[in-house]
Design a protein around this motif. Structure first.
Motif, PDB file in Angstrom:
ATOM      1  N   PHE A  96      -5.669   7.160   3.029  1.00  0.00           N
ATOM      2  CA  PHE A  96      -5.370   7.089   1.604  1.00  0.00           C
ATOM      3  C   PHE A  96      -5.558   8.437   0.917  1.00  0.00           C
ATOM      4  CE2 PHE A  96      -5.716   2.654   2.561  1.00  0.00           C
ATOM      5  CZ  PHE A  96      -4.924   2.004   1.621  1.00  0.00           C
TER       6      PHE A  96
ATOM      7  N   PHE B  64      -2.578  -6.345  -3.684  1.00  0.00           N
ATOM      8  CA  PHE B  64      -2.315  -5.232  -2.767  1.00  0.00           C
ATOM      9  C   PHE B  64      -1.429  -5.691  -1.615  1.00  0.00           C
ATOM     10  CE2 PHE B  64      -3.234  -2.876   1.108  1.00  0.00           C
ATOM     11  CZ  PHE B  64      -2.944  -1.583   0.694  1.00  0.00           C
TER      12      PHE B  64
ATOM     13  N   VAL C 138      -7.924  -9.109   2.288  1.00  0.00           N
ATOM     14  CA  VAL C 138      -7.040  -8.194   1.565  1.00  0.00           C
ATOM     15  C   VAL C 138      -6.614  -8.862   0.253  1.00  0.00           C
ATOM     16  CG1 VAL C 138      -4.863  -6.933   1.629  1.00  0.00           C
ATOM     17  CG2 VAL C 138      -6.223  -7.194   3.719  1.00  0.00           C
TER      18      VAL C 138
ATOM     19  N   ALA D 181      -5.009  -2.401   6.212  1.00  0.00           N
ATOM     20  CA  ALA D 181      -5.731  -2.035   4.991  1.00  0.00           C
ATOM     21  C   ALA D 181      -7.048  -1.343   5.305  1.00  0.00           C
ATOM     22  CB  ALA D 181      -5.978  -3.282   4.137  1.00  0.00           C
TER      23      ALA D 181
ATOM     24  N   LEU E  56      -8.693   0.719   2.532  1.00  0.00           N
ATOM     25  CA  LEU E  56      -8.490   0.276   1.152  1.00  0.00           C
ATOM     26  C   LEU E  56      -9.783   0.247   0.350  1.00  0.00           C
ATOM     27  CD1 LEU E  56      -6.649  -0.952  -1.044  1.00  0.00           C
ATOM     28  CD2 LEU E  56      -7.073  -3.202  -0.009  1.00  0.00           C
ATOM     29  N   GLU E  57     -10.865  -0.223   0.956  1.00  0.00           N
ATOM     30  CA  GLU E  57     -12.125  -0.334   0.231  1.00  0.00           C
ATOM     31  C   GLU E  57     -12.587   1.028  -0.277  1.00  0.00           C
ATOM     32  OE1 GLU E  57     -13.973  -2.928  -0.549  1.00  0.00           O
ATOM     33  OE2 GLU E  57     -12.910  -4.538   0.504  1.00  0.00           O
TER      34      GLU E  57
ATOM     35  N   ALA F  71     -10.184   2.353  -3.085  1.00  0.00           N
ATOM     36  CA  ALA F  71     -10.365   1.717  -4.394  1.00  0.00           C
ATOM     37  C   ALA F  71     -11.617   2.262  -5.090  1.00  0.00           C
ATOM     38  CB  ALA F  71     -10.457   0.200  -4.226  1.00  0.00           C
TER      39      ALA F  71
ATOM     40  N   PRO G 230     -11.263  -3.238  -4.385  1.00  0.00           N
ATOM     41  CA  PRO G 230      -9.833  -3.456  -4.650  1.00  0.00           C
ATOM     42  C   PRO G 230      -9.481  -4.835  -5.188  1.00  0.00           C
ATOM     43  CG  PRO G 230     -10.284  -3.714  -2.322  1.00  0.00           C
ATOM     44  CD  PRO G 230     -11.586  -3.295  -2.952  1.00  0.00           C
TER      45      PRO G 230
ATOM     46  N   LEU H   7      -2.126   2.170  -4.947  1.00  0.00           N
ATOM     47  CA  LEU H   7      -2.845   2.205  -3.674  1.00  0.00           C
ATOM     48  C   LEU H   7      -1.892   1.954  -2.498  1.00  0.00           C
ATOM     49  CD1 LEU H   7      -6.053   0.201  -4.674  1.00  0.00           C
ATOM     50  CD2 LEU H   7      -5.939   2.619  -4.080  1.00  0.00           C
ATOM     51  N   ALA H   8      -0.867   1.138  -2.718  1.00  0.00           N
ATOM     52  CA  ALA H   8       0.067   0.813  -1.638  1.00  0.00           C
ATOM     53  C   ALA H   8       0.904   2.015  -1.204  1.00  0.00           C
ATOM     54  CB  ALA H   8       0.976  -0.337  -2.075  1.00  0.00           C
TER      55      ALA H   8
ATOM     56  N   SER I  57      -2.725  -1.623  -7.843  1.00  0.00           N
ATOM     57  CA  SER I  57      -2.465  -2.044  -6.469  1.00  0.00           C
ATOM     58  C   SER I  57      -1.216  -1.357  -5.910  1.00  0.00           C
ATOM     59  CB  SER I  57      -2.297  -3.569  -6.410  1.00  0.00           C
ATOM     60  OG  SER I  57      -3.482  -4.236  -6.807  1.00  0.00           O
TER      61      SER I  57
END
Length: 222
Positions: free
Chosen positions: A187, A96, A92, A182, A194-195, A198, A206, A217-218, A214
């Motif tokens: 999302f 992020f 991670v 993550a 996360l991947e 992003a 990311p 995204l959070a 970041s």
């Protein structure tokens, strides 16, 4: 002859009066609050042992992904369940991690999976406003909730999530828990992890995102 003092027996030994005897008995008996606390701790310990936690925690399918050498996305195929969920093969990113901990769970690095202060604050806020405005969940509890299929929010489910969270942190590091979050957090739409997020919103992984990106995204999982 020596004059006997009050409370002294014929043989010179001090006698314990009614109050003294009661104090002795009370002193030898554990306080009820302590006994209750010990009982609750024992019940929690038993629950931690009997509550099953699967391993691996997630078995969600992932997308087929083709990346360029610079990390940019060349192509991808949606996962079998209709989600864009990329394999989590990298740690991670620090930006992020800092953003999500600041936004979601400030005491993440210090609590054992459950944050009593956050739970107490949630109870106070919900009672004051007469509706549920805060759940008091930690990042670990959110991982447990996702792993259990995002079941309806009830007090029983919250208790199970708390037990799962403690169990999770007994066998995993904080970074591993954060990586699970993550990799599986929603999302937006059918984008999971996360991947995939992003690449979906910025066109590449990311790890090179700015602080502002970041932070964006959070907050998306909410």
């Amino acid at each position: 002859m020596r004059r006997r003092e009050a409370g002294e027996g014929r043989d010179g030994a001090a006698r314990a009066g009614p109050r003294g005897g009661r104090a002795l008995r009370d002193g030898s008996r554990p306080p009820r609050v302590l006994a209750l606390g010990v009982g609750l701790a024992a019940a929690a310990a038993v629950a931690l042992l009997v509550v099953p936690v699967p391993d691996p925690l997630f078995d969600d399918p992932t997308s087929s992904v083709l990346l360029a050498s610079d990390g940019s996305l060349l192509g991808a195929r949606i996962a079998a369940d209709g989600q864009w969920r990329f394999p989590a093969e990298r740690p991670v990113p620090e930006r992020f991690a800092a953003a999500i901990v600041t936004y979601e769970d400030r005491r993440f690095r210090r609590h054992p999976g459950v944050d009593p202060l956050a739970l107490a604050r949630a109870v106070w806020l919900n009672t004051r406003r007469g509706e549920v405005v805060s759940g008091g969940s930690t990042l670990t509890m959110q991982v447990a909730r996702m792993a259990r299929g995002n079941r309806p929010r009830t007090y029983r489910q919250k208790l199970v999530e708390m037990l799962w969270s403690v169990r999770l942190e007994m066998g995993r590091s904080k970074d591993e828990v954060l990586a699970l979050y993550a990799a599986h957090a929603p999302f937006g739409g059918n984008v999971g992890g996360l991947e995939a997020a992003a690449c979906r919103y910025f066109g590449r992984g990311p790890e090179d995102r700015s602080c502002a990106e970041s932070a964006m995204l959070a907050v998306l999982p909410n």
